[in-house]
Design a protein around this motif. Structure first.
Motif, PDB file in Angstrom:
ATOM      1  N   VAL A 151      53.193   3.311 106.525  1.00 24.82           N
ATOM      2  CA  VAL A 151      51.819   3.683 106.867  1.00 24.82           C
ATOM      3  C   VAL A 151      51.749   4.275 108.276  1.00 24.82           C
ATOM      4  O   VAL A 151      50.942   5.175 108.549  1.00 24.82           O
ATOM      5  N   LEU A 152      52.607   3.789 109.191  1.00 23.24           N
ATOM      6  CA  LEU A 152      52.661   4.375 110.530  1.00 23.24           C
ATOM      7  C   LEU A 152      53.152   5.820 110.469  1.00 23.24           C
ATOM      8  O   LEU A 152      52.592   6.719 111.120  1.00 23.24           O
ATOM      9  N   ASN A 153      54.192   6.054 109.675  1.00 25.06           N
ATOM     10  CA  ASN A 153      54.717   7.413 109.540  1.00 25.06           C
ATOM     11  C   ASN A 153      53.741   8.325 108.800  1.00 25.06           C
ATOM     12  O   ASN A 153      53.648   9.526 109.112  1.00 25.06           O
ATOM     13  N   ARG A 154      53.003   7.765 107.842  1.00 28.71           N
ATOM     14  CA  ARG A 154      51.992   8.569 107.135  1.00 28.71           C
ATOM     15  C   ARG A 154      50.883   8.978 108.104  1.00 28.71           C
ATOM     16  O   ARG A 154      50.382  10.121 108.046  1.00 28.71           O
TER      17      ARG A 154
ATOM     18  N   GLY B 238      45.720   6.635  98.523  1.00 34.04           N
ATOM     19  CA  GLY B 238      45.945   8.069  98.472  1.00 34.04           C
ATOM     20  C   GLY B 238      45.152   8.880  99.470  1.00 34.04           C
ATOM     21  O   GLY B 238      45.295  10.102  99.546  1.00 34.04           O
ATOM     22  N   ARG B 239      44.323   8.214 100.264  1.00 34.13           N
ATOM     23  CA  ARG B 239      43.516   8.967 101.228  1.00 34.13           C
ATOM     24  C   ARG B 239      44.253   9.150 102.549  1.00 34.13           C
ATOM     25  O   ARG B 239      45.287   8.526 102.794  1.00 34.13           O
ATOM     26  N   LYS B 240      43.706   9.990 103.395  1.00 35.66           N
ATOM     27  CA  LYS B 240      44.289  10.240 104.708  1.00 35.66           C
ATOM     28  C   LYS B 240      44.265   8.956 105.540  1.00 35.66           C
ATOM     29  O   LYS B 240      43.290   8.210 105.534  1.00 35.66           O
ATOM     30  N   ILE B 241      45.360   8.698 106.236  1.00 32.04           N
ATOM     31  CA  ILE B 241      45.437   7.538 107.125  1.00 32.04           C
ATOM     32  C   ILE B 241      44.873   7.932 108.479  1.00 32.04           C
ATOM     33  O   ILE B 241      45.331   8.905 109.102  1.00 32.04           O
ATOM     34  N   VAL B 242      43.868   7.185 108.943  1.00 29.72           N
ATOM     35  CA  VAL B 242      43.184   7.518 110.193  1.00 29.72           C
ATOM     36  C   VAL B 242      43.444   6.430 111.238  1.00 29.72           C
ATOM     37  O   VAL B 242      44.069   5.405 110.959  1.00 29.72           O
ATOM     38  N   ASP B 243      42.937   6.681 112.454  1.00 28.56           N
ATOM     39  CA  ASP B 243      43.184   5.757 113.564  1.00 28.56           C
ATOM     40  C   ASP B 243      42.744   4.331 113.244  1.00 28.56           C
ATOM     41  O   ASP B 243      43.424   3.357 113.598  1.00 28.56           O
TER      42      ASP B 243
ATOM     43  N   PHE C 207      67.086   4.887 102.761  1.00 25.88           N
ATOM     44  CA  PHE C 207      66.050   3.844 102.794  1.00 25.88           C
ATOM     45  C   PHE C 207      64.940   4.225 103.776  1.00 25.88           C
ATOM     46  O   PHE C 207      63.746   4.111 103.450  1.00 25.88           O
ATOM     47  N   LEU C 208      65.317   4.665 104.966  1.00 27.24           N
ATOM     48  CA  LEU C 208      64.325   5.026 105.984  1.00 27.24           C
ATOM     49  C   LEU C 208      63.449   6.183 105.527  1.00 27.24           C
ATOM     50  O   LEU C 208      62.243   6.211 105.793  1.00 27.24           O
ATOM     51  N   SER C 209      64.044   7.139 104.840  1.00 26.29           N
ATOM     52  CA  SER C 209      63.296   8.319 104.402  1.00 26.29           C
ATOM     53  C   SER C 209      62.414   8.021 103.186  1.00 26.29           C
ATOM     54  O   SER C 209      61.219   8.340 103.184  1.00 26.29           O
ATOM     55  N   LYS C 210      63.010   7.388 102.165  1.00 24.17           N
ATOM     56  CA  LYS C 210      62.291   7.191 100.910  1.00 24.17           C
ATOM     57  C   LYS C 210      61.319   6.021 100.947  1.00 24.17           C
ATOM     58  O   LYS C 210      60.211   6.113 100.411  1.00 24.17           O
ATOM     59  N   GLU C 211      61.741   4.903 101.548  1.00 27.13           N
ATOM     60  CA  GLU C 211      60.913   3.704 101.540  1.00 27.13           C
ATOM     61  C   GLU C 211      59.981   3.596 102.746  1.00 27.13           C
ATOM     62  O   GLU C 211      58.892   3.025 102.651  1.00 27.13           O
ATOM     63  N   CYS C 212      60.431   4.114 103.892  1.00 27.23           N
ATOM     64  CA  CYS C 212      59.667   3.938 105.135  1.00 27.23           C
ATOM     65  C   CYS C 212      58.980   5.208 105.627  1.00 27.23           C
ATOM     66  O   CYS C 212      58.178   5.151 106.566  1.00 27.23           O
ATOM     67  N   GLY C 213      59.308   6.349 105.034  1.00 29.07           N
ATOM     68  CA  GLY C 213      58.623   7.585 105.395  1.00 29.07           C
ATOM     69  C   GLY C 213      59.096   8.259 106.671  1.00 29.07           C
ATOM     70  O   GLY C 213      58.407   9.143 107.195  1.00 29.07           O
ATOM     71  N   PHE C 214      60.261   7.876 107.186  1.00 25.21           N
ATOM     72  CA  PHE C 214      60.768   8.519 108.398  1.00 25.21           C
ATOM     73  C   PHE C 214      61.278   9.917 108.083  1.00 25.21           C
ATOM     74  O   PHE C 214      61.932  10.137 107.060  1.00 25.21           O
ATOM     75  N   ARG C 215      60.998  10.843 108.994  1.00 31.39           N
ATOM     76  CA  ARG C 215      61.622  12.165 108.940  1.00 31.39           C
ATOM     77  C   ARG C 215      62.878  12.088 109.795  1.00 31.39           C
ATOM     78  O   ARG C 215      62.872  12.442 110.971  1.00 31.39           O
ATOM     79  N   PHE C 216      63.947  11.604 109.198  1.00 36.53           N
ATOM     80  CA  PHE C 216      65.180  11.372 109.929  1.00 36.53           C
ATOM     81  C   PHE C 216      65.809  12.709 110.298  1.00 36.53           C
ATOM     82  O   PHE C 216      65.800  13.648 109.497  1.00 36.53           O
TER      83      PHE C 216
END
Length: 403
Positions: free
Chosen positions: A254-257, A190-195, A379-388
């Motif tokens: 995680v990449l999209n996050r 739940g934390r911010k994803i950093v470099d 699938f791309l939006s809900k499961e992978c986090g893409f802003r299609f």
């Protein structure tokens, strides 16, 4: 045995031959004259009977016709079971001796000799042996690290059938499973994803030897480590998510996050994309992407020196100048290790040489995204986090980004 990667499937195990053997055999022609010695195989074995079948062959083409395999040429050359006599029988003479069909088949077999797995350059490159040695050492160290992490994560050891069903090699499959599992843990925190999080998952991801990205390869380069996650348009499957996207949704998420948590502040519009290009340890030559739509976002990760991005933002004139006619002084230089950049991949860009381990991640939209099926977009939006991209999103993004 009992480990995550079976020895027969792991790169570097099984039938492995010297680079010098590849160089020698790559020069073979069907009419190359050879002379076999006494049968060295175990009496009564299948290989003994097969060797007996081609032992009297006077040329490479004749040996292949009589049952020798290309692997036999390597194995027996390194063990001195035959000698290369130095002369070559002409194609006409060879055809008269073994038939034109056999000559054509031998040529096809010999033409497929590209070099040992993992050799990043052509086998006649003076630096091939050293580069191959470094590549094998890098891969071995990476696999050891991944196997340790798989054990710590408690990942189940897959069967050969399960690995084959993924259409991935055993080592690639394990690396990607580990990267996806690490991604799932980071998302659950739940934390911010950093470099540092992105670098960690990329260090475990199994990169494909991509032999088709000719536009980014430099002269003599055989492949680049490059994968695409998300949806693109391809001849083989139309506009759909790529196969790894379905298998490793947490990795994509995680990449999209990370992008959502670290969006460039200068971006004045909602950023949308359909795919992510992943690159490892190569500096792409000057090129223009051909199938992108709208602005892209790029960032580099890892411990490296150099590797800056050169970008020709004014490369929009018609007709387009040849790439080698663009002036270096007109390029804008970006240090992607420190800066996330919005750019237009359809304009000329290249990467400077570097030392160290360098990964780059490019978020982009592929042309034809409007043909994406609703189930794929969901699938791309809900499961992978893409802003299609939705209706009007791309037009607004293009207006907001002069790039």
């Amino acid at each position: 045995k009992g480990g995550y990667i079976s020895k027969k499937e792991q790169r570097g195990f099984g039938l492995k031959f010297k680079l010098q053997s590849y160089v020698a055999i790559s020069r073979f022609q069907p009419g190359t004259r050879i002379k076999y010695g006494p049968n060295p195989k175990t009496h009564g074995s299948k290989s003994f009977a097969r060797y007996a079948g081609y032992r009297q062959a006077k040329t490479v083409g004749e040996a292949l016709k009589c049952g020798a395999k290309v692997a036999d040429l390597f194995w027996e050359l390194e063990r001195g079971d035959y000698k290369v006599l130095g002369s070559v029988r002409s194609d006409k003479q060879e055809a008269a001796a073994i038939g034109q069909k056999a000559v054509d088949k031998a040529k096809a077999q010999l033409s497929n000799i590209k070099g040992p797995n993992g050799c990043p350059v052509q086998i006649n490159d003076p630096s091939a042996e050293e580069k191959l040695r470094k590549e094998e050492a890098w891969r071995a160290e990476r696999l050891q690290k991944v196997e340790r992490r798989a054990k710590a994560l408690g990942l189940r050891v897959e069967s050969t059938e399960e690995i084959e069903a993924s259409n991935e090699t055993a080592d690639i499959r394990l690396q990607r499973r580990v990267a996806d599992a690490i991604s799932k843990q980071k998302l659950a925190s739940g934390r911010k994803i950093v470099d540092a999080d992105i670098l960690e998952v990329l260090e475990h991801w199994g990169f494909t030897e991509n032999t088709h990205r000719f536009n980014v390869m430099r002269p003599g380069q055989k492949y680049v480590y490059s994968d695409t996650i998300g949806a693109i348009r391809a001849r083989s499957f139309g506009f759909h998510p790529t196969p790894p996207t379905w298998r490793y949704p947490s990795f994509a998420r995680v990449l999209n996050r990370w992008l959502s948590d670290n969006m460039p502040k200068a971006l004045a519009s909602k950023f949308v994309c359909t795919a992510i290009n992943l690159n490892c340890n190569y500096n792409g030559c000057r090129h223009r992407d051909q199938n992108n739509e709208g602005p892209s976002i790029i960032r580099a990760f890892g411990k490296f020196k150099g590797g800056k991005l050169q970008y020709w933002s004014k490369d929009v004139q018609k007709p387009r100048l040849k790439l080698d006619m663009l002036r270096a002084s007109d390029a804008t230089i970006f240090d992607l290790s420190k800066q996330t950049v919005v750019f237009d991949g359809n304009r000329a860009h290249e990467v400077d040489p570097f030392e160290g381990q360098r990964y780059s991640v490019v978020f982009f939209s592929a042309k034809g995204y409007g043909k994406g099926k609703q189930k794929d977009v969901s699938f791309l939006s809900k499961e992978c986090g893409f802003r299609f991209p939705g209706p009007g999103d791309m037009a607004r993004l293009k207006r907001a980004c002069a790039c």
